[in-house]
Design a protein around this motif. Structure first.
Motif, PDB file in Angstrom:
ATOM      1  N   THR A 111       0.816  -1.216   0.000  1.00 46.73           N
ATOM      2  CA  THR A 111       0.000   0.000   0.000  1.00 46.73           C
ATOM      3  C   THR A 111       0.851   1.268   0.000  1.00 46.73           C
ATOM      4  O   THR A 111       0.428   2.318  -0.510  1.00 46.73           O
ATOM      5  N   LYS A 112       2.069   1.174   0.535  1.00 51.80           N
ATOM      6  CA  LYS A 112       2.952   2.344   0.579  1.00 51.80           C
ATOM      7  C   LYS A 112       3.377   2.777  -0.817  1.00 51.80           C
ATOM      8  O   LYS A 112       3.777   3.920  -1.034  1.00 51.80           O
ATOM      9  N   THR A 113       3.279   1.839  -1.773  1.00 52.88           N
ATOM     10  CA  THR A 113       3.665   2.126  -3.163  1.00 52.88           C
ATOM     11  C   THR A 113       2.471   2.166  -4.107  1.00 52.88           C
ATOM     12  O   THR A 113       2.436   2.976  -5.028  1.00 52.88           O
ATOM     13  N   TYR A 114       1.488   1.305  -3.862  1.00 50.92           N
ATOM     14  CA  TYR A 114       0.338   1.196  -4.758  1.00 50.92           C
ATOM     15  C   TYR A 114      -0.971   1.382  -3.991  1.00 50.92           C
ATOM     16  O   TYR A 114      -1.270   0.624  -3.065  1.00 50.92           O
ATOM     17  N   ASP A 115      -1.758   2.354  -4.417  1.00 54.13           N
ATOM     18  CA  ASP A 115      -3.039   2.637  -3.766  1.00 54.13           C
ATOM     19  C   ASP A 115      -4.044   1.506  -3.934  1.00 54.13           C
ATOM     20  O   ASP A 115      -4.989   1.400  -3.142  1.00 54.13           O
ATOM     21  N   CYS A 116      -3.859   0.694  -4.956  1.00 56.53           N
ATOM     22  CA  CYS A 116      -4.837  -0.357  -5.236  1.00 56.53           C
ATOM     23  C   CYS A 116      -4.801  -1.503  -4.233  1.00 56.53           C
ATOM     24  O   CYS A 116      -5.584  -2.450  -4.333  1.00 56.53           O
ATOM     25  N   PHE A 117      -3.908  -1.432  -3.260  1.00 55.97           N
ATOM     26  CA  PHE A 117      -3.835  -2.472  -2.229  1.00 55.97           C
ATOM     27  C   PHE A 117      -4.236  -1.940  -0.859  1.00 55.97           C
ATOM     28  O   PHE A 117      -3.835  -2.488   0.170  1.00 55.97           O
ATOM     29  N   ASP A 118      -5.066  -0.898  -0.840  1.00 55.94           N
ATOM     30  CA  ASP A 118      -5.410  -0.274   0.436  1.00 55.94           C
ATOM     31  C   ASP A 118      -6.722  -0.799   1.019  1.00 55.94           C
ATOM     32  O   ASP A 118      -7.403  -0.122   1.774  1.00 55.94           O
ATOM     33  N   GLY A 119      -7.067  -2.040   0.690  1.00 54.75           N
ATOM     34  CA  GLY A 119      -8.290  -2.638   1.205  1.00 54.75           C
ATOM     35  C   GLY A 119      -8.098  -3.287   2.561  1.00 54.75           C
ATOM     36  O   GLY A 119      -7.082  -3.093   3.236  1.00 54.75           O
ATOM     37  N   SER A 120      -9.064  -4.080   2.953  1.00 50.43           N
ATOM     38  CA  SER A 120      -9.044  -4.726   4.269  1.00 50.43           C
ATOM     39  C   SER A 120      -7.982  -5.823   4.350  1.00 50.43           C
ATOM     40  O   SER A 120      -7.839  -6.643   3.441  1.00 50.43           O
ATOM     41  N   THR A 121      -7.242  -5.824   5.457  1.00 53.05           N
ATOM     42  CA  THR A 121      -6.243  -6.875   5.692  1.00 53.05           C
ATOM     43  C   THR A 121      -6.567  -7.662   6.957  1.00 53.05           C
ATOM     44  O   THR A 121      -5.674  -8.230   7.569  1.00 53.05           O
ATOM     45  N   VAL A 122      -7.847  -7.685   7.344  1.00 56.82           N
ATOM     46  CA  VAL A 122      -8.216  -8.473   8.521  1.00 56.82           C
ATOM     47  C   VAL A 122      -7.927  -9.937   8.244  1.00 56.82           C
ATOM     48  O   VAL A 122      -7.825 -10.361   7.090  1.00 56.82           O
ATOM     49  N   ARG A 123      -7.809 -10.698   9.282  1.00 59.48           N
ATOM     50  CA  ARG A 123      -7.343 -12.084   9.167  1.00 59.48           C
ATOM     51  C   ARG A 123      -8.208 -12.951   8.243  1.00 59.48           C
ATOM     52  O   ARG A 123      -9.411 -12.731   8.107  1.00 59.48           O
ATOM     53  N   VAL A 124      -7.547 -13.909   7.648  1.00 56.97           N
ATOM     54  CA  VAL A 124      -8.216 -14.910   6.818  1.00 56.97           C
ATOM     55  C   VAL A 124      -8.933 -15.886   7.746  1.00 56.97           C
ATOM     56  O   VAL A 124      -8.471 -16.166   8.853  1.00 56.97           O
ATOM     57  N   LYS A 125     -10.056 -16.416   7.292  1.00 50.77           N
ATOM     58  CA  LYS A 125     -10.817 -17.348   8.130  1.00 50.77           C
ATOM     59  C   LYS A 125     -10.709 -18.787   7.626  1.00 50.77           C
ATOM     60  O   LYS A 125     -10.555 -19.037   6.437  1.00 50.77           O
ATOM     61  N   LYS A 126     -10.803 -19.686   8.567  1.00 45.41           N
ATOM     62  CA  LYS A 126     -10.739 -21.120   8.292  1.00 45.41           C
ATOM     63  C   LYS A 126     -12.124 -21.619   7.897  1.00 45.41           C
ATOM     64  O   LYS A 126     -13.119 -21.314   8.557  1.00 45.41           O
ATOM     65  N   LEU A 127     -12.201 -22.381   6.835  1.00 41.80           N
ATOM     66  CA  LEU A 127     -13.479 -22.940   6.400  1.00 41.80           C
ATOM     67  C   LEU A 127     -13.827 -24.183   7.227  1.00 41.80           C
ATOM     68  O   LEU A 127     -13.037 -25.127   7.320  1.00 41.80           O
ATOM     69  N   LEU A 128     -15.015 -24.190   7.821  1.00 40.71           N
ATOM     70  CA  LEU A 128     -15.481 -25.368   8.546  1.00 40.71           C
ATOM     71  C   LEU A 128     -15.721 -26.524   7.583  1.00 40.71           C
ATOM     72  O   LEU A 128     -15.655 -27.689   7.960  1.00 40.71           O
ATOM     73  N   SER A 129     -15.996 -26.167   6.340  1.00 45.31           N
ATOM     74  CA  SER A 129     -16.268 -27.175   5.312  1.00 45.31           C
ATOM     75  C   SER A 129     -14.998 -27.636   4.597  1.00 45.31           C
ATOM     76  O   SER A 129     -15.070 -28.138   3.472  1.00 45.31           O
ATOM     77  N   SER A 130     -13.862 -27.482   5.244  1.00 48.90           N
ATOM     78  CA  SER A 130     -12.583 -27.824   4.601  1.00 48.90           C
ATOM     79  C   SER A 130     -12.524 -29.235   4.026  1.00 48.90           C
ATOM     80  O   SER A 130     -12.036 -29.421   2.902  1.00 48.90           O
ATOM     81  N   PRO A 131     -13.000 -30.270   4.741  1.00 43.85           N
ATOM     82  CA  PRO A 131     -12.966 -31.617   4.146  1.00 43.85           C
ATOM     83  C   PRO A 131     -13.714 -31.695   2.818  1.00 43.85           C
ATOM     84  O   PRO A 131     -13.251 -32.326   1.869  1.00 43.85           O
ATOM     85  N   LEU A 132     -14.866 -31.024   2.754  1.00 47.26           N
ATOM     86  CA  LEU A 132     -15.626 -30.994   1.500  1.00 47.26           C
ATOM     87  C   LEU A 132     -14.869 -30.223   0.435  1.00 47.26           C
ATOM     88  O   LEU A 132     -14.819 -30.632  -0.734  1.00 47.26           O
ATOM     89  N   MET A 133     -14.253 -29.093   0.813  1.00 50.68           N
ATOM     90  CA  MET A 133     -13.479 -28.295  -0.139  1.00 50.68           C
ATOM     91  C   MET A 133     -12.344 -29.123  -0.740  1.00 50.68           C
ATOM     92  O   MET A 133     -12.045 -29.025  -1.929  1.00 50.68           O
ATOM     93  N   GLY A 134     -11.716 -29.932   0.096  1.00 52.47           N
ATOM     94  CA  GLY A 134     -10.640 -30.786  -0.394  1.00 52.47           C
ATOM     95  C   GLY A 134     -11.134 -31.769  -1.435  1.00 52.47           C
ATOM     96  O   GLY A 134     -10.457 -32.024  -2.441  1.00 52.47           O
ATOM     97  N   LYS A 135     -12.319 -32.308  -1.217  1.00 57.10           N
ATOM     98  CA  LYS A 135     -12.874 -33.295  -2.145  1.00 57.10           C
ATOM     99  C   LYS A 135     -13.220 -32.674  -3.488  1.00 57.10           C
ATOM    100  O   LYS A 135     -13.037 -33.298  -4.539  1.00 57.10           O
ATOM    101  N   ILE A 136     -13.725 -31.452  -3.465  1.00 56.44           N
ATOM    102  CA  ILE A 136     -14.143 -30.827  -4.729  1.00 56.44           C
ATOM    103  C   ILE A 136     -13.015 -30.009  -5.362  1.00 56.44           C
ATOM    104  O   ILE A 136     -13.215 -29.349  -6.384  1.00 56.44           O
ATOM    105  N   GLY A 137     -11.835 -30.045  -4.747  1.00 56.51           N
ATOM    106  CA  GLY A 137     -10.673 -29.408  -5.353  1.00 56.51           C
ATOM    107  C   GLY A 137     -10.582 -27.923  -5.159  1.00 56.51           C
ATOM    108  O   GLY A 137      -9.919 -27.227  -5.933  1.00 56.51           O
ATOM    109  N   MET A 138     -11.223 -27.377  -4.113  1.00 58.94           N
ATOM    110  CA  MET A 138     -11.154 -25.943  -3.851  1.00 58.94           C
ATOM    111  C   MET A 138     -10.269 -25.682  -2.632  1.00 58.94           C
ATOM    112  O   MET A 138     -10.328 -26.414  -1.643  1.00 58.94           O
ATOM    113  N   THR A 139      -9.455 -24.634  -2.718  1.00 56.75           N
ATOM    114  CA  THR A 139      -8.564 -24.300  -1.606  1.00 56.75           C
ATOM    115  C   THR A 139      -9.034 -23.086  -0.817  1.00 56.75           C
ATOM    116  O   THR A 139      -8.491 -22.800   0.251  1.00 56.75           O
TER     117      THR A 139
END
Length: 355
Positions: free
Chosen positions: A176-204
């Motif tokens: 963000t110090k160099t590019y204004d286009c990265f000045d959005g939210s940086t709050v933490r990423v969340k863990k998917l409760l449906s992770s086992p299903l995501m793994g089966k369907i090939g989504m990360t």
């Protein structure tokens, strides 16, 4: 009957409004995108700040509620013989969701190329130039590979998810110090409760604009986990197309001071460039592979084995087809293949002197 007609009229109005927004994005691009990405990031930043107080992925809870509500109202409509009213209610609900989606974030699919926002030149590259760039990203990954923790087999260990989730935004804060286009939210990423299903369907992972949540599956391979987190935050920065979210993720990883992020970013960049090179010149790709260190080879092979073990080919194929259709409906002509198009951005970055 009056309520039914009103719902139909509102649905029609929303369809027209959505069409106007899309047409404006397509044919009045300079005007719309002089303000829209800033609006999108700012609005989502507010939403993300609110939902971040909830430790789990709110989007998953809302999806479960919507499914429950769908069947509950369907059964009630059947029992009361009010199917027409129910159908118009479903239609109006879908129209509301689509209009909000397009207005809040979806128009970013029609944005000018990312190169314009980063002020880097773009051109066609020869196979030799692709090989040169692939060697660069390989060598960078090689130099970082020994800096991350590894198990007895030489594979990158699984870092604590919650810790990585908190740290993933740090690279964007630097950018963000160099590019204004990265000045959005940086709050933490969340863990998917449906992770086992995501793994089966090939989504990360996935980004849900309605809740401002960037979510990642715990089944994502260890070496790719930091990069995937940054990729999903990249969507939150109003980069809708997958190749651009990939590049945003790479830049954020490269700008992060933590070796696990830097390695994951360059490892991903090398993989994308290597796969593109292999399609263009298999022998050149094999020559480049001969310089890969043992740690990268271990991560690469472990990743292949990992996804083969958890992925259901049938389910993944259905998911790919659905997502391919979704992307193409927003003018991403290459569909799911657009992920690999990040190679063009990586080449522009390398030959533009930014690497």
């Amino acid at each position: 009957m009056t309520k039914t007609i009103l719902r139909l009229m509102l649905s029609g109005a929303l369809v027209v409004l959505t069409a106007i927004m899309v047409l404006a994005a397509k044919f009045l691009t300079p005007v719309v995108f002089s303000f829209y990405p800033d609006f999108s990031r700012s609005a989502i930043k507010v939403v993300a700040a609110i939902t971040s107080v909830i430790p789990i992925a709110l989007c998953e809870l809302l999806l479960v509620f919507l499914v429950f509500w769908f069947f509950f109202t369907l059964i009630r409509a059947i029992m009361r013989a009010r199917m027409v009213r129910w159908l118009t209610g479903v239609l109006l609900s879908v129209c509301i969701l689509v209009t909000v989606f397009v207005g809040l974030w979806g128009l970013n699919y029609y944005a000018p190329p990312m190169q314009e926002r980063l002020n880097i030149d773009s051109r066609q590259y020869s196979a030799q130039e692709l090989k040169e760039a692939t060697i660069y990203y390989r060598d960078m990954a090689n130099s970082l590979a020994a800096q991350v923790e590894r198990d007895a087999d030489g594979v990158m260990v699984a870092y604590d998810f919650d810790t990585l989730a908190e740290q993933a935004g740090e690279g964007f804060e630097t950018l963000t110090k160099t590019y204004d286009c990265f000045d959005g939210s940086t709050v933490r990423v969340k863990k998917l409760l449906s992770s086992p299903l995501m793994g089966k369907i090939g989504m990360t992972g996935g980004f849900i604009c309605f809740t401002g949540e960037s979510c990642v599956s715990t089944t994502t391979h260890t070496a790719s986990m930091p990069f995937t987190m940054c990729h999903e935050i990249g969507h939150r920065m109003a980069f809708a197309r997958e190749d651009e979210a990939n590049f945003a993720g790479f830049l954020a990883c490269a700008a992060n001071e933590r070796p696990e992020f830097r390695y994951s970013g360059y490892y991903a960049a090398f993989r994308y460039c290597y796969n593109a090179l292999y399609k263009a010149d298999a022998q050149a790709a094999l020559d480049v592979w001969s310089g890969v260190c043992a740690e990268i080879a271990a991560d690469w092979n472990a990743s292949v084995e990992h996804y083969e073990a958890i992925r259901s080919e049938t389910a993944a194929e259905v998911t790919d087809n659905v997502y391919d259709t979704y992307l193409k409906s927003f003018s991403v002509e290459s569909g799911v293949q657009s992920y690999g198009e990040v190679t063009d951005l990586l080449l522009d970055w390398y030959f533009g002197g930014e690497a």
